[in-house]
Design an enzyme around this catalytic site. Structure first.
Site, mmCIF file in Angstrom:
data_model
loop_
_atom_site.group_PDB
_atom_site.id
_atom_site.type_symbol
_atom_site.label_atom_id
_atom_site.label_comp_id
_atom_site.label_asym_id
_atom_site.label_seq_id
_atom_site.Cartn_x
_atom_site.Cartn_y
_atom_site.Cartn_z
ATOM 1 N N CYS A 2 -54.077 104.470 70.095
ATOM 2 C CA CYS A 2 -52.897 103.778 69.551
ATOM 3 C C CYS A 2 -51.818 103.600 70.607
ATOM 4 O O CYS A 2 -50.925 102.789 70.440
ATOM 5 C CB CYS A 2 -52.365 104.486 68.318
ATOM 6 S SG CYS A 2 -52.134 106.231 68.550
ATOM 7 N N GLY A 32 -38.226 124.309 47.861
ATOM 8 C CA GLY A 32 -38.077 122.869 47.924
ATOM 9 C C GLY A 32 -39.305 122.261 48.566
ATOM 10 O O GLY A 32 -40.303 122.939 48.776
ATOM 11 N N GLU A 69 -50.655 116.780 75.262
ATOM 12 C CA GLU A 69 -51.323 116.828 73.952
ATOM 13 C C GLU A 69 -52.828 116.764 74.180
ATOM 14 O O GLU A 69 -53.298 116.027 75.043
ATOM 15 C CB GLU A 69 -50.813 115.716 73.024
ATOM 16 C CG GLU A 69 -50.925 114.301 73.576
ATOM 17 C CD GLU A 69 -52.172 113.614 73.108
ATOM 18 O OE1 GLU A 69 -52.885 114.213 72.296
ATOM 19 O OE2 GLU A 69 -52.448 112.501 73.587
ATOM 20 N N GLN A 88 -55.532 115.863 72.334
ATOM 21 C CA GLN A 88 -56.493 114.915 71.751
ATOM 22 C C GLN A 88 -57.053 113.929 72.765
ATOM 23 O O GLN A 88 -58.201 113.537 72.682
ATOM 24 C CB GLN A 88 -55.869 114.121 70.593
ATOM 25 C CG GLN A 88 -55.747 114.890 69.313
ATOM 26 C CD GLN A 88 -54.382 115.557 69.225
ATOM 27 O OE1 GLN A 88 -53.742 115.795 70.244
ATOM 28 N NE2 GLN A 88 -53.941 115.872 68.027
ATOM 29 N N GLU A 120 -41.639 116.555 53.878
ATOM 30 C CA GLU A 120 -42.786 116.314 54.746
ATOM 31 C C GLU A 120 -42.916 117.400 55.808
ATOM 32 O O GLU A 120 -43.991 117.964 56.030
ATOM 33 C CB GLU A 120 -42.610 114.960 55.416
ATOM 34 C CG GLU A 120 -43.899 114.405 55.968
ATOM 35 C CD GLU A 120 -43.629 113.172 56.817
ATOM 36 O OE1 GLU A 120 -44.499 112.820 57.603
ATOM 37 O OE2 GLU A 120 -42.527 112.592 56.681
#
Lengths: 268, 434
Positions: free
Chosen positions: B51, B201, B126, B128, B204
Site C-alpha cells: 500500500c 468505556g 516495521e 511486515q 478503537e
C-alpha cells in the site's frame, strides 16, 4: 597452593564480564549463552580452588581478605545461578561483573595461608564465617535489586524510560527477587550469628566485641524486614528502602568496625 | 550488468497515484511479470507492490562493451518499463512520471536492501515489509521471472533484513500507542497471565490495546460501561466479564490494569476515591491507562504510591522517543546495507569471464606442478632430458584440456553468467574463496 585454579577462574570471569559489559552498552543480549558457559567454567575452577586450599591447609579458606573476597564473589555467582535456573530471570549480565570485581579485589591481597590464633582453629568458627559471608552475599544482592527497583519505579513515575533504564527488569521481578533473597538470607545470617555466638561464648567467654553488638543491631533490622515481608503484605517501595538501609548498616559493621576498633573479627 | 528499479512510494507519490499503479493481487503481479519478460525484453524481473510502494525491478544482461550502446540500452530499458506501467494501468506516462524514482546497478541494489530491511518504510523498522518482499520473490520465482542474478539478489536482500533485525535494535521499541501501552505495563508486571484488566468505556484504541494485552497473555478481563448492555456486548467480544458501572470502586480493588476510554466530560476516577481503593487493596500496584480526551482519570492519581498513570500524551511521548531511537538505529543499519551491497557486487564480479579463466588455469598449473614434483622425487635417477620431456608432456595435456572451456567462457553468449557459475562449481573454485 593451587593458585592456577584461582587464575583460571579469574580469567573466565574476566571474559564473561567483558561480554556482559558489551551487551549492556549495546543493549543487546546476544552473548547470554556464552556468558553463562564462561561463568560456569570460572565457577567450577573457583570451587576446585576452595577445596584444594581446604585440603592443603586443613582450615576453611575464609579468614584472610583474599579468601573472604573470593568466597564472597563465588557466593554471588552461586545465587545468580540459582535464580537463573529456578526462575529464568536473566541477571547474569549485572552479577558476573560484580563477581569479577570482588575476584579482582581478592587477587590483590596476599595469598598466603593465614595463621590463626589457637582459639579460632575450630571447624565451627570456619562454618560461622562461611555462613556469614554467604548471608551477606544474599543481602548485598537484595541491596542491588532494591536500588534497581527504586530506579525503575522512579523512571516509570516520571515517565522517562529511555537509555540504560530500559534494560532493568520489571518491578514485579525485582520485588520477587528481593523477597526471595531476604527469605534465604535472613535464616542463613541468623544461623551464622548463632553458631558464632555459641562457639565464641564457649571458647572465650563474653567479651562485648563491638562487631558482635553491631551485627546484632543489623540482625534486628533484617528481622523486621523479614517479619514485615513474610507476615504482612508490606512490600514494594518501602521494603526496598529498608533493604538499602539495612545493607548500609551491615557494611558499616563489616568495614567500619574493623577500621576503628580492635576486634578479633578483623580479617587476617 | 544492467539492473534497474523504477518505482514510487509514500514519500514521492500521493495515495491517488499509488493506488492507480498498484498491483493489487497475485494474479496482476504474475500478468505484469509476463508482460515484462515477453514484451520489454528483460531477462529477470520482480514486482513489489504494497500500500505504500510500487516498484519494478528488472535485469537485462548486456553483452556489448561499447559504452554508447550501453547508455542507449539503459535508457531504452527505463522507457520500456515506464511504458509497461502506463500500458498496464492505462495511465499516461506524463501523469505519473514526476513521482517516479529510478535507481541503477549499485543504487538499485542498495535501495532494495534498504526496503527489505524496513529502512525505507513509513514506520521505520516495521517487520511486515520483509515478509512482503519474500512473498514478491516467491511469486516471481513461481512465474520463473527470476534466475541467477535475482535469486541471489533476493536472498541477499532477505539476509540483510535478518542481519539488521539481529544486529540493531531497530524493531525493539514499540512505535504504536497500543503497543507502547503494553510495553509500559510490562515494566511493572512480569507475568501478565496472572493479571487482570478492566476496560472502562470503549473506543478503537482501547480495543487495540486490549487485544495486544490478550496477545501478551492476559486472561482475566472485566468490562464496564455506563450502559450495562454495551458492557456485556464488549465482554462477549473479549471473552470477559461485564460488571456494573456503579460497582467501579469494587472492580478497581480487584484488577491490576485499567484501560480507560470513555466519553465522559469529567473525571471518572478521582484521586480521593483511588486513595481509598489503594489502601483497601493494600497498595498492590495498579497500572492506569487513560486514553480518553478529555481525560477521565485525575492526573494527581499518579502521585499515589504504587499507582502508575499514563495518559494519551504520555503514550505519544513514549512513541515519539522510540521513533527517535529507531532512526538512530537505522543509521547503524545503513552500514550493514552498505556491507551487504559490497558483498553482492563482489559476487557479481566473480561472474565475469577473465578472473574465472585465470583461476581455473592457476589451479590446473598448481596441480601440474605438484604432480610433477612427486614424479621427480619418485624417479630420481632419470636423466634431465627425459625429465624435461615429461614436464613438457604435462604442459601440453593441461593446455589441451583447458582449451575448450576457455574458448567457451570467452564466447559472449546469452547464458554467460550461468556458464561462469557452472565453471566455478565444476572446477571447485567456490569453496576456495570461502
Amino acid at each position: 597452593m593451587g593458585t592456577i585454579f584461582f587464575e583460571l577462574a579469574l580469567t573466565f570471569y574476566f571474559a564473561a564480564s567483558l561480554l556482559s559489559f558489551v551487551g549492556i552498552i549495546r543493549k543487546k543480549q546476544d552473548f547470554d549463552r556464552v556468558i553463562l558457559i564462561l561463568s560456569l567454567c570460572g565457577f567450577i575452577f573457583h570451587l576446585i580452588y576452595f577445596f584444594f586450599r581446604y585440603f592443603k591447609t586443613g582450615q576453611v579458606p575464609i579468614f584472610s581478605m583474599h579468601e573472604a573476597n573470593s568466597f564472597f564473589a563465588w557466593c554471588i555467582l552461586l545465587v545468580t545461578f540459582l535464580i537463573y535456573f529456578s526462575s529464568k530471570v536473566e541477571i547474569i549480565n549485572f552479577n558476573i561483573i560484580l563477581t569479577f570485581s570482588f575476584m579482582f579485589i581478592s587477587a590483590f591481597f596476599p595469598r598466603n595461608v593465614p595463621i590463626l590464633k589457637a582459639e579460632l582453629k575450630n571447624i565451627w568458627i570456619g562454618i560461622h564465617a562461611l555462613l556469614a559471608v554467604f548471608g551477606i552475599a544474599l543481602f548485598s544482592l537484595a541491596f542491588v535489586f532494591s536500588i534497581l527497583y527504586l530506579v525503575q519505579e522512579r523512571a516509570i513515575k516520571i515517565k522517562k524510560l529511555g537509555g540504560p533504564v530500559s534494560i532493568i527488569p520489571s518491578l514485579e521481578i525485582l520485588d520477587k527477587l528481593n523477597y526471595r533473597l531476604i527469605w534465604w538470607g535472613f535464616p542463613i545470617y541468623t544461623l551464622a550469628l548463632i553458631v558464632g555466638f555459641v562457639k565464641y561464648f564457649s571458647l572465650l567467654g563474653f567479651l562485648w566485641d563491638p562487631k558482635e553488638i553491631w551485627s546484632f543491631l543489623t540482625w534486628l533490622v533484617y528481622l523486621s524486614i523479614f517479619y514485615l515481608r513474610v507476615k504482612s503484605d508490606w512490600r514494594k517501595k518501602k521494603a526496598a528502602y529498608l533493604t538499602i538501609f539495612a545493607f548500609l548498616l551491615l557494611i558499616v559493621g563489616f568495614f567500619g568496625i574493623n577500621l576503628l576498633t580492635e576486634s578479633f573479627h578483623k580479617p587476617l | 550488468m544492467n539492473l534497474i528499479v523504477v518505482g514510487l512510494n509514500h514519500k514521492t507519490a500521493p495515495v491517488e497515484i499509488r493506488e492507480r499503479l498498484a498491483f493489487n493481487n497475485k494474479e496482476l503481479i504474475r500478468e505484469g511479470l509476463r508482460y515484462l519478460l515477453n514484451r520489454c525484453g528483460v531477462h529477470e524481473a520482480l514486482i513489489f507492490s504494497t500500500c505504500n510502494r510500487v516498484e519494478v525491478y528488472s535485469y537485462k544482461s548486456i553483452s556489448s562493451c561499447s559504452l554508447t550502446y550501453m547508455e542507449e540500452e539503459e535508457n531504452h530499458l527505463e522507457n520500456s518499463i515506464k511504458k509497461f506501467l502506463s500500458d498496464f494501468h492505462k495511465m499516461e506516462i506524463e501523469d505519473f512520471e514526476k513521482y517516479l524514482y529510478i535507481y541503477r546497478d549499485r543504487e538499485a541494489v542498495e535501495h532494495l536492501f534498504k526496503v527489505s530491511a524496513s529502512l525505507d518504510s513509513m514506520v521505520i523498522g516495521e517487520p511486515q515489509i520483509t515478509g512482503q518482499v519474500k512473498e514478491a520473490f516467491e511469486i516471481a520465482l513461481s512465474e520463473k521471472a527470476t534466475s541467477l542474478i535475482f535469486n541471489h539478489l533476493m536472498n541477499r536482500a532477505l539476509f540483510t533484513a535478518k542481519r539488521v533485525r539481529k544486529e540493531t535494535r531497530i524493531g525493539e521499541n514499540p512505535v504504536s500507542v497500543s503497543y507502547a501501552a503494553v510495553g509500559l505495563i510490562k515494566k511493572v508486571f512480569d507475568d501478565l497471565s496472572t493479571k487482570s484488566v478492566l476496560l472502562l468505556g470503549a473506543g478503537e484504541m482501547a480495543e487495540l490495546a486490549i487485544r495486544n494485552l490478550i496477545g501478551s497473555g492476559v486472561k482475566d478481563i472485566y468490562v464496564t460501561n455506563r450502559t450495562y448492555e454495551r458492557a456485556e456486548e464488549l465482554a462477549k467480544l473479549f471473552k470477559g466479564k461485564a460488571t456494573s458501572f456503579e460497582k467501579l470502586k469494587e472492580s478497581l480493588i480487584q484488577v491490576d490494569i485499567v484501560l480507560c476510554s470513555t466519553a465522559a466530560p469529567n473525571y471518572v476516577i478521582e484521586e480521593k476515591v483511588l486513595r481509598e481503593v489503594m489502601s483497601l487493596r493494600k497498595y498492590k500496584p495498579i497500572f492506569l491507562i487513560d486514553i480518553s480526551v478529555p481525560r477521565n482519570i485525575d492526573p494527581n492519581c499518579n502521585n499515589i504510591d504504587n499507582v502508575y498513570l499514563y495518559n494519551i500524551d504520555d503514550l505519544q511521548d513514549v512513541v515519539d522517543s522510540n521513533m527517535l531511537e529507531r532512526k538512530k538505529e537505522a543509521e547503524k543499519a545503513l552500514q550493514i546495507v552498505n556491507e551487504e551491497t559490497d558483498k553482492f557486487f563482489q559476487w557479481l564480479n566473480s561472474l565475469s569471464t577473465v578472473p574465472v579463466i585465470v583461476s581455473i588455469r592457476n589451479k590446473a598449473e598448481q596441480i601440474r606442478q605438484e604432480e610433477f614434483e612427486k614424479f621427480r622425487v619418485k624417479f630420481k635417477n632419470l636423466s634431465p632430458e627425459i625429465l624435461n620431456s615429461v614436464e613438457y608432456l604435462t604442459y601440453s595435456i593441461i593446455n589441451k584440456i583447458m582449451h575448450e572451456p576457455t574458448v567457451a567462457l570467452k564466447n559472449n553468449c546469452e547464458m554467460k553468467e550461468t556458464l561462469i557459475l557452472a565453471a566455478r562449481r565444476l572446477f571447485g573454485l567456490e569453496n576456495e574463496e570461502e
